[in-house]
Design a protein around this motif. Sequence first.
Motif, PDB file in Angstrom:
ATOM      1  N   ILE A 160       5.005  31.467  37.507  1.00 38.46           N
ATOM      2  CA  ILE A 160       4.176  32.335  38.346  1.00 38.46           C
ATOM      3  C   ILE A 160       3.101  31.482  38.990  1.00 38.46           C
ATOM      4  O   ILE A 160       2.228  30.955  38.316  1.00 38.46           O
ATOM      5  CB  ILE A 160       3.527  33.458  37.528  1.00 38.46           C
ATOM      6  CG1 ILE A 160       4.587  34.265  36.804  1.00 38.46           C
ATOM      7  CG2 ILE A 160       2.683  34.351  38.417  1.00 38.46           C
ATOM      8  CD1 ILE A 160       4.031  35.194  35.769  1.00 38.46           C
ATOM      9  N   HIS A 193      16.898  38.757  37.824  1.00 45.77           N
ATOM     10  CA  HIS A 193      16.617  39.121  39.219  1.00 45.77           C
ATOM     11  C   HIS A 193      15.629  40.278  39.309  1.00 45.77           C
ATOM     12  O   HIS A 193      14.773  40.296  40.191  1.00 45.77           O
ATOM     13  CB  HIS A 193      17.909  39.457  39.951  1.00 45.77           C
ATOM     14  CG  HIS A 193      18.899  38.336  39.893  1.00 45.77           C
ATOM     15  ND1 HIS A 193      18.704  37.126  40.528  1.00 45.77           N
ATOM     16  CD2 HIS A 193      20.077  38.221  39.240  1.00 45.77           C
ATOM     17  CE1 HIS A 193      19.712  36.325  40.273  1.00 45.77           C
ATOM     18  NE2 HIS A 193      20.561  36.966  39.493  1.00 45.77           N
ATOM     19  N   THR A 249      12.082  38.774  38.582  1.00 43.83           N
ATOM     20  CA  THR A 249      11.489  38.057  39.707  1.00 43.83           C
ATOM     21  C   THR A 249      11.152  38.998  40.862  1.00 43.83           C
ATOM     22  O   THR A 249      10.149  38.814  41.540  1.00 43.83           O
ATOM     23  CB  THR A 249      12.398  36.911  40.190  1.00 43.83           C
ATOM     24  OG1 THR A 249      13.664  37.433  40.563  1.00 43.83           O
ATOM     25  CG2 THR A 249      12.565  35.855  39.113  1.00 43.83           C
ATOM     26  N   ALA A 250      11.972  40.017  41.054  1.00 43.52           N
ATOM     27  CA  ALA A 250      11.688  40.994  42.110  1.00 43.52           C
ATOM     28  C   ALA A 250      10.402  41.754  41.808  1.00 43.52           C
ATOM     29  O   ALA A 250       9.570  41.971  42.704  1.00 43.52           O
ATOM     30  CB  ALA A 250      12.848  41.962  42.270  1.00 43.52           C
ATOM     31  N   ASP A 299       3.113  40.106  44.858  1.00 43.85           N
ATOM     32  CA  ASP A 299       2.731  38.976  45.711  1.00 43.85           C
ATOM     33  C   ASP A 299       2.508  37.652  44.992  1.00 43.85           C
ATOM     34  O   ASP A 299       1.671  36.866  45.394  1.00 43.85           O
ATOM     35  CB  ASP A 299       1.489  39.312  46.539  1.00 43.85           C
ATOM     36  CG  ASP A 299       1.778  40.372  47.566  1.00 43.85           C
ATOM     37  OD1 ASP A 299       2.933  40.446  48.024  1.00 43.85           O
ATOM     38  OD2 ASP A 299       0.860  41.123  47.908  1.00 43.85           O
ATOM     39  N   TYR A 300       3.265  37.403  43.965  1.00 42.63           N
ATOM     40  CA  TYR A 300       3.224  36.091  43.328  1.00 42.63           C
ATOM     41  C   TYR A 300       4.571  35.425  43.517  1.00 42.63           C
ATOM     42  O   TYR A 300       5.610  36.051  43.421  1.00 42.63           O
ATOM     43  CB  TYR A 300       2.888  36.198  41.833  1.00 42.63           C
ATOM     44  CG  TYR A 300       1.470  36.640  41.633  1.00 42.63           C
ATOM     45  CD1 TYR A 300       0.428  35.731  41.766  1.00 42.63           C
ATOM     46  CD2 TYR A 300       1.169  37.962  41.373  1.00 42.63           C
ATOM     47  CE1 TYR A 300      -0.882  36.138  41.627  1.00 42.63           C
ATOM     48  CE2 TYR A 300      -0.144  38.372  41.230  1.00 42.63           C
ATOM     49  CZ  TYR A 300      -1.161  37.455  41.359  1.00 42.63           C
ATOM     50  OH  TYR A 300      -2.460  37.855  41.232  1.00 42.63           O
ATOM     51  N   VAL A 301       4.563  34.143  43.789  1.00 39.22           N
ATOM     52  CA  VAL A 301       5.789  33.380  43.965  1.00 39.22           C
ATOM     53  C   VAL A 301       6.359  33.097  42.581  1.00 39.22           C
ATOM     54  O   VAL A 301       5.638  32.687  41.688  1.00 39.22           O
ATOM     55  CB  VAL A 301       5.513  32.056  44.701  1.00 39.22           C
ATOM     56  CG1 VAL A 301       6.777  31.223  44.816  1.00 39.22           C
ATOM     57  CG2 VAL A 301       4.922  32.341  46.063  1.00 39.22           C
ATOM     58  N   THR A 302       7.657  33.312  42.420  1.00 37.36           N
ATOM     59  CA  THR A 302       8.269  33.121  41.109  1.00 37.36           C
ATOM     60  C   THR A 302       9.482  32.216  41.200  1.00 37.36           C
ATOM     61  O   THR A 302      10.125  32.116  42.224  1.00 37.36           O
ATOM     62  CB  THR A 302       8.724  34.454  40.500  1.00 37.36           C
ATOM     63  OG1 THR A 302       9.741  35.001  41.336  1.00 37.36           O
ATOM     64  CG2 THR A 302       7.592  35.438  40.367  1.00 37.36           C
ATOM     65  N   GLN A 303       9.765  31.584  40.104  1.00 39.00           N
ATOM     66  CA  GLN A 303      10.986  30.810  39.960  1.00 39.00           C
ATOM     67  C   GLN A 303      11.496  31.054  38.548  1.00 39.00           C
ATOM     68  O   GLN A 303      10.826  30.705  37.594  1.00 39.00           O
ATOM     69  CB  GLN A 303      10.718  29.324  40.177  1.00 39.00           C
ATOM     70  CG  GLN A 303      11.946  28.450  39.966  1.00 39.00           C
ATOM     71  CD  GLN A 303      13.062  28.775  40.931  1.00 39.00           C
ATOM     72  OE1 GLN A 303      12.865  28.846  42.124  1.00 39.00           O
ATOM     73  NE2 GLN A 303      14.247  28.990  40.405  1.00 39.00           N
ATOM     74  N   ILE A 312       7.831  40.750  40.009  1.00 37.74           N
ATOM     75  CA  ILE A 312       6.681  39.873  40.187  1.00 37.74           C
ATOM     76  C   ILE A 312       6.429  39.616  41.668  1.00 37.74           C
ATOM     77  O   ILE A 312       5.285  39.601  42.117  1.00 37.74           O
ATOM     78  CB  ILE A 312       6.871  38.558  39.409  1.00 37.74           C
ATOM     79  CG1 ILE A 312       6.923  38.853  37.908  1.00 37.74           C
ATOM     80  CG2 ILE A 312       5.737  37.586  39.711  1.00 37.74           C
ATOM     81  CD1 ILE A 312       7.368  37.687  37.065  1.00 37.74           C
ATOM     82  N   SER A 313       7.488  39.450  42.444  1.00 36.58           N
ATOM     83  CA  SER A 313       7.333  39.244  43.887  1.00 36.58           C
ATOM     84  C   SER A 313       6.675  40.442  44.553  1.00 36.58           C
ATOM     85  O   SER A 313       5.957  40.287  45.539  1.00 36.58           O
ATOM     86  CB  SER A 313       8.692  38.969  44.525  1.00 36.58           C
ATOM     87  OG  SER A 313       9.205  37.752  44.064  1.00 36.58           O
ATOM     88  N   MET A 314       6.916  41.636  44.002  1.00 34.98           N
ATOM     89  CA  MET A 314       6.314  42.851  44.564  1.00 34.98           C
ATOM     90  C   MET A 314       4.791  42.844  44.422  1.00 34.98           C
ATOM     91  O   MET A 314       4.109  43.528  45.161  1.00 34.98           O
ATOM     92  CB  MET A 314       6.893  44.101  43.913  1.00 34.98           C
ATOM     93  CG  MET A 314       8.363  44.311  44.220  1.00 34.98           C
ATOM     94  SD  MET A 314       8.694  44.584  45.963  1.00 34.98           S
ATOM     95  CE  MET A 314       8.027  46.211  46.160  1.00 34.98           C
TER      96      MET A 314
END
Length: 84
Positions: A10, A56, A59-60, A66-70, A62-64
């Motif tokens: 994160i 998936h 990560t979706a 507004d944090y970049v995830t890997q 967390i992306s919601m």
Amino acid sequence: MAIKIAQVSIENINDAEGLDSVMTALQNISGVTAIELDAASHIATVRYEDTDTSIHALTAAISMVDYVTQPFPIDAPQNPRYDD
């Protein structure tokens, strides 16, 4: 049907509000059984039931907020903590 463990990187999380947002997003996913956030290393360790959710979905969520995830499955060589 098995419990899986994934570590999710994160980026750009540096305040209590950000931590709360990520925790809330992950807790709201059906199948997530435990979450550990390490703000210092920018990694969330998530335990989840693989029949109820997936990496998936994590990560979706967390992306919601507004944090970049890997995503890194805990046993993947790409995981920054693979050698730990």
